[in-house]
Motif scaffolding. Sequence first.
Motif, PDB file in Angstrom:
ATOM      1  N   ILE A 143      -7.546   1.914  37.801  1.00  0.00           N
ATOM      2  CA  ILE A 143      -7.737   3.350  38.027  1.00  0.00           C
ATOM      3  C   ILE A 143      -8.633   3.622  39.238  1.00  0.00           C
ATOM      4  CG2 ILE A 143      -8.726   5.482  37.049  1.00  0.00           C
ATOM      5  CD1 ILE A 143      -6.147   4.864  35.728  1.00  0.00           C
ATOM      6  N   SER A 144      -9.749   2.905  39.331  1.00  0.00           N
ATOM      7  CA  SER A 144     -10.681   3.183  40.437  1.00  0.00           C
ATOM      8  C   SER A 144     -10.091   2.772  41.787  1.00  0.00           C
ATOM      9  CB  SER A 144     -12.029   2.500  40.198  1.00  0.00           C
ATOM     10  OG  SER A 144     -11.874   1.099  40.130  1.00  0.00           O
ATOM     11  N   ALA A 147      -7.578   5.449  42.660  1.00  0.00           N
ATOM     12  CA  ALA A 147      -8.281   6.663  43.080  1.00  0.00           C
ATOM     13  C   ALA A 147      -8.778   6.525  44.514  1.00  0.00           C
ATOM     14  CB  ALA A 147      -9.440   6.959  42.130  1.00  0.00           C
ATOM     15  N   SER A 154     -10.689   9.614  39.581  1.00  0.00           N
ATOM     16  CA  SER A 154     -10.015   8.820  38.551  1.00  0.00           C
ATOM     17  C   SER A 154      -9.235   9.723  37.597  1.00  0.00           C
ATOM     18  CB  SER A 154     -11.037   8.009  37.752  1.00  0.00           C
ATOM     19  OG  SER A 154     -11.672   7.073  38.582  1.00  0.00           O
TER      20      SER A 154
END
Length: 176
Positions: A143-144, A147, A154
Amino acid sequence: MEQFLASVEKRAFSMAAMAVGNRDDALDIVQDAMFALVRNYSHKQREQWRPLFFTILNNRITDWHRRHKTVSRWQLLREKFTRGDEESDDVFDPGALEDQSGPRPEQGVFSERALDAIESAVGRLPPRQQQAFMLRCVEGFDISETAAAMSCSSGSVKTHLSRALAALRGQLEEVR
């Protein structure tokens, strides 16, 4: 650096081609992203190249959309089929990466149809949902990392991915 670029070339091209719907533009985008990585980040550690490259690639795709204010790939495909063009070579064929030694012929046909349906469904997603899906599900970013590559939070990645998966489920259920 050359080995890294060779390892991401096909996936990057596939991602760009799906996003912009034009083989030549996709090649330009990938080439530009590769040059930018080499020119600006070759001094970085090897483990940093992958997230940096996909961040650059996504930024180039977003820039292309801004410049061209383009119609969706779905609309381009619909126009191509209504005109009767025979330009199917313009789109990267993920089936070319399949292991040809394995499944029975009927499984191969199903796999080819399934891949075509998935590619078509992903191509119909809005650009941000497409980016989230490709980075998370195809490239395996967390996710990071996703992002950072998409230059958003996120929470936005989770929202875009959730909407993409829901849309894909709906579209692919219709195909069954």
